[in-house]
Design a protein around this motif. Structure first.
Motif, mmCIF file in Angstrom:
data_model
loop_
_atom_site.group_PDB
_atom_site.id
_atom_site.type_symbol
_atom_site.label_atom_id
_atom_site.label_comp_id
_atom_site.label_asym_id
_atom_site.label_seq_id
_atom_site.Cartn_x
_atom_site.Cartn_y
_atom_site.Cartn_z
ATOM 1 N N TYR A 241 0.792 -1.230 0.000
ATOM 2 C CA TYR A 241 0.000 0.000 0.000
ATOM 3 C C TYR A 241 0.828 1.286 0.000
ATOM 4 O O TYR A 241 0.983 1.928 -1.025
ATOM 5 C CB TYR A 241 -0.980 -0.028 1.168
ATOM 6 C CG TYR A 241 -1.995 -1.131 1.032
ATOM 7 C CD1 TYR A 241 -2.962 -1.091 0.037
ATOM 8 C CD2 TYR A 241 -1.954 -2.249 1.859
ATOM 9 C CE1 TYR A 241 -3.872 -2.122 -0.119
ATOM 10 C CE2 TYR A 241 -2.872 -3.284 1.713
ATOM 11 C CZ TYR A 241 -3.827 -3.209 0.724
ATOM 12 O OH TYR A 241 -4.724 -4.225 0.565
ATOM 13 N N ASN A 279 -3.480 0.972 4.725
ATOM 14 C CA ASN A 279 -4.436 0.421 3.757
ATOM 15 C C ASN A 279 -5.710 1.266 3.703
ATOM 16 O O ASN A 279 -6.291 1.484 2.635
ATOM 17 C CB ASN A 279 -4.763 -1.040 4.060
ATOM 18 C CG ASN A 279 -5.259 -1.274 5.462
ATOM 19 O OD1 ASN A 279 -4.504 -1.100 6.406
ATOM 20 N ND2 ASN A 279 -6.511 -1.683 5.611
ATOM 21 N N SER A 283 -6.936 3.370 0.550
ATOM 22 C CA SER A 283 -8.285 3.137 0.040
ATOM 23 C C SER A 283 -9.070 4.430 -0.077
ATOM 24 O O SER A 283 -9.826 4.630 -1.043
ATOM 25 C CB SER A 283 -9.023 2.155 0.962
ATOM 26 O OG SER A 283 -10.325 1.902 0.485
#
Length: 356
Positions: A241, A279, A283
């Protein structure tokens, strides 16, 4: 294709860095005009055709260099020689190490009218580092012919320190006693098929200041006539990520958390978040950002920010696939001889996801 007096930027490579850079330049071209964008894919694969089509739809002009395979997939293209004859800037976003190897190529007559060559990331023998806004004086008088835009983590390290001065980075010597950085690196970009590490992998120190991360930051500052006392260490973890940097700053005077948060909020290229995992930060950028990207130099999780008088500790996440682009665009504008005025800067500040 006929001759034109509109200056061009010649982009080489359409991968993780090249595609969003080309897309942003095409957005600017379509909004403000003043230049055109030529795109030379690197060894074009059939799987890459959709991303090239998206650039053509935005107004990009695709280049066949005689060996990259463009003519095998596209009926309309321009030759490398014709594109370069209309260009003033070359921006090389090819895979790591390629731009360094091409430096001798860039002395050939076909490149004679190019004003500046810009490489991305880790091309450290290509030219001096450039990072906007810190390095902007480098391109004002007698600019170098070759520069390389600093790495994503160098942008984040500089972003961590930027709130501590008002106008010029040289002011850091008056407030910063020492900085220590621990860079927690993600292993492979999500867009690539690179293998992951199976567990934490140490990045070894290379000098008395530690890993290369601190050295690269001081190289930026050395171009401006000063250095700071710092140390850096790093480990690579099995996550795709974002990089995450833990920082510990010792200051020469006391500050408050409210003061620091206000300074971060007032910087157009820094972001804050209440999220606590890379993460979830990634996102959020994918869901809400332009092209799924964040574009700021650093994302500060505010709940992890500690300010105790003369000591500041915290974390900053690195938007590794997007935080270098505003620096690249500034350099492109300077090479084209265009004004990087308030409208352009405001437009670019507007793409930054300030609250992640």
């Amino acid at each position: 294709m006929g001759e034109t007096k509109i200056p061009g930027v010649y982009l080489r490579g359409t991968g993780v860095i090249g595609w969003p850079l080309a897309s942003l330049l095409l957005l600017l071209k379509n909004k403000f005009g003043g230049f055109q964008v030529f795109v030379e894919p690197y060894k074009l694969q059939k799987s890459e055709i959709p991303q090239i089509l998206s650039l053509l739809e935005k107004g990009g002009i695709i280049v066949d260099d005689g060996s990259n395979g463009v003519r095998n997939f596209f009926p309309e293209w321009i030759s490398k020689q014709d594109a370069l004859s209309q260009s003033l800037v070359v921006c090389d976003s090819s895979p790591p190490g390629v731009a360094d190897k091409r430096k001798s190529e860039y002395s050939e007559p076909i490149y004679d009218q190019i004003k500046i060559f810009i490489a991305q990331g880790s091309e450290h023998s290509f030219g001096p580092q450039f990072l906007y806004p810190e390095s902007s004086p480098l391109l004002e008088k007698n600019p170098p012919k070759f520069i390389h835009v600093s790495t994503c983590n160098t942008h984040t390290l500089a972003g961590i320190l930027r709130p501590f001065y008002s106008e010029k980075p040289q002011e850091l010597t008056n407030i910063l006693e020492e900085a220590d950085f621990f860079v927690i690196r993600r292993d492979a970009d999500m867009a690539k098929n690179d293998p992951h590490v199976t567990g934490p992998l140490l990045v070894l120190p290379e000098s008395p200041t530690g890993t290369h991360h601190g050295r690269l930051l001081n190289e930026v500052y050395e171009e401006l006539g000063f250095k700071i006392k710092l140390g850096s260490s790093s480990v690579t973890i099995n996550s795709p990520y974002m990089h995450l940097i833990r920082f510990h700053l010792r200051l020469k005077r006391e500050v408050t958390k409210e003061w620091l948060v206000t300074k971060i909020d007032n910087d157009p290229f820094l972001s804050t978040t209440e999220l606590v995992s890379t993460n979830s930060i990634f996102s959020s950028g994918r869901d809400r950002g332009l092209y799924g990207r964040i574009f700021s130099h650093a994302v500060f999780p505010l709940s992890a920010l500690e300010v105790n008088g003369k000591e500041v500790r915290g974390y900053a996440a690195t938007p590794g696939d997007s935080n270098v682009h505003i620096s690249s665009i500034y350099a492109v504008y300077k090479g084209l001889g265009l004004s990087f005025g308030p409208e352009t800067e405001a437009f670019l500040a507007g793409i930054v996801l300030k609250e992640v």
